[in-house]
Design a protein around this motif. Structure first.
Motif, PDB file in Angstrom:
ATOM      1  N   LEU B   7      35.853  11.859   0.548  1.00  0.00           N
ATOM      2  CA  LEU B   7      35.323  12.689  -0.650  1.00  0.00           C
ATOM      3  C   LEU B   7      36.498  13.110  -1.563  1.00  0.00           C
ATOM      4  O   LEU B   7      36.402  13.153  -2.818  1.00  0.00           O
ATOM      5  CB  LEU B   7      34.539  13.952  -0.248  1.00  0.00           C
ATOM      6  N   GLY B   8      37.819  13.033  -1.218  1.00  0.00           N
ATOM      7  CA  GLY B   8      39.065  13.104  -1.829  1.00  0.00           C
ATOM      8  C   GLY B   8      39.302  12.102  -2.778  1.00  0.00           C
ATOM      9  O   GLY B   8      39.763  12.583  -4.157  1.00  0.00           O
ATOM     10  N   PRO B  10      37.752   9.878  -4.395  1.00  0.00           N
ATOM     11  CA  PRO B  10      36.647   9.564  -5.324  1.00  0.00           C
ATOM     12  C   PRO B  10      37.444  10.634  -6.659  1.00  0.00           C
ATOM     13  O   PRO B  10      37.055  10.149  -7.887  1.00  0.00           O
ATOM     14  CB  PRO B  10      35.407   9.758  -5.018  1.00  0.00           C
ATOM     15  N   ILE B  11      37.690  11.650  -6.412  1.00  0.00           N
ATOM     16  CA  ILE B  11      38.321  12.487  -7.124  1.00  0.00           C
ATOM     17  C   ILE B  11      39.523  11.851  -8.091  1.00  0.00           C
ATOM     18  O   ILE B  11      39.836  11.980  -9.057  1.00  0.00           O
ATOM     19  CB  ILE B  11      38.429  13.756  -6.856  1.00  0.00           C
ATOM     20  N   ARG B  14      39.483   9.238 -10.087  1.00  0.00           N
ATOM     21  CA  ARG B  14      38.776   9.412 -11.729  1.00  0.00           C
ATOM     22  C   ARG B  14      39.706   9.958 -12.547  1.00  0.00           C
ATOM     23  O   ARG B  14      39.398   9.827 -13.678  1.00  0.00           O
ATOM     24  CB  ARG B  14      37.555  10.062 -11.332  1.00  0.00           C
ATOM     25  N   THR B 140      44.306  16.712  -4.558  1.00  0.00           N
ATOM     26  CA  THR B 140      43.022  16.754  -5.200  1.00  0.00           C
ATOM     27  C   THR B 140      42.715  17.835  -6.166  1.00  0.00           C
ATOM     28  O   THR B 140      42.256  17.723  -7.432  1.00  0.00           O
ATOM     29  CB  THR B 140      41.834  16.368  -4.068  1.00  0.00           C
ATOM     30  N   LEU B 144      42.012  18.539 -10.578  1.00  0.00           N
ATOM     31  CA  LEU B 144      40.890  19.414 -11.059  1.00  0.00           C
ATOM     32  C   LEU B 144      41.473  20.516 -11.795  1.00  0.00           C
ATOM     33  O   LEU B 144      40.886  21.045 -12.887  1.00  0.00           O
ATOM     34  CB  LEU B 144      39.941  19.743 -10.185  1.00  0.00           C
TER      35      LEU B 144
END
Lengths: 172, 172
Positions: B7-8, B10-11, B14, B140, B144
């Motif tokens: 899950l980490g 894909p951030i 991007r 990650t 964000l």
């Protein structure tokens, strides 16, 4: 910074690509993650932006230009997406937002607004007298606010996972 | 949410496209806009992310895997970009960040970390004992947090221009 279409439009026209770059193909655990029971997930935000394209931003521009202050705007339903987005795919929402936004930017450019137009007034149902320039600045800042909201909602999913680094991450 | 590479990553992969979508070709008034004297502009943030790719994230992963807790990490200079970015173009910084990040994601995937690896420990020069999983979650969330920071810094340029709508925009 004063509002001008020259600086505002470049933000408006980038938002669909920003959201696609961040969300398209991202695992559903992120897309549906919220930050507490009243927080919106990324999927909700994209639906909310779609509803704004359809009912708020350009419709209120036209309202101000055509009716001035004589009649208040229709209230905006900020939670319309909870029904409207149901069962839809994130990719479909991102596509719909991109199409609507592109058309609305064409419409805005087509109005070729001059500084005097930005001073024209309308009546907000709750806020009272507002100007066209304030409305357009709000459209732009509203995009950025929701990019901020999505980033924050995603980032806060790791509030515990970052351990002691939490002290360095003001967003947490 | 617990940290997992599934899950980490894909951030992480991007972020360069998100920053390009938001910043490439955006007028310089936005790119250089700050939110007060100590605030970073978007140009500063991209430089800061580049420095992290070079000196922090994967280097500290290797440090933990190779040296464990025996020796603290090198301190990270969070303001290195003020010198390193000087005179460079935003597009060049965005390109450099994308290249470095792509290589670092390849490196991270290549390590094929298992849950037991995520519990391995290192020593942060200020925070003390940290785990590899916490470090990767921080990488990650740090992305964000900086997307959030850029959006907020840009949006706040219209704090006054939005007029009475300021009451509805929590970011302001």
């Amino acid at each position: 910074m004063d509002y001008s279409p020259e600086l505002g439009i470049p933000i408006l026209e980038r938002t669909p690509a920003v959201l696609r770059a961040l969300l398209l193909g991202l695992p559903e655990e992120w897309i549906r993650a919220a930050d507490g029971p009243k927080s919106w997930c990324a999927f909700d935000v994209v639906g909310h932006l779609i509803h704004g394209e359809k009912t708020d931003w350009i419709p209120r521009v036209r309202h101000i230009l055509q009716k001035g202050e004589s009649e208040p705007f229709q209230p905006f339903d900020r939670e319309a997406m909870f029904a409207a987005s149901q069962g839809r795919a994130t990719a479909a929402l991102l596509d719909e937002f991109a199409v609507l936004r592109a058309a609305n930017v064409v419409a805005l450019r087509g109005l070729a607004l001059k500084p005097a137009d930005l001073a024209r007034r309308g009546t907000h149902p709750e806020l009272g007298t507002v100007t066209l320039g304030q409305h357009l600045a709000t459209w732009t800042a509203h995009d950025l606010g929701h990019i901020r909201q999505i980033s924050q909602t995603l980032g806060r999913q790791y509030r515990d996972a970052v351990g002691p680094w939490r002290a360095y991450l003001s967003m947490m």
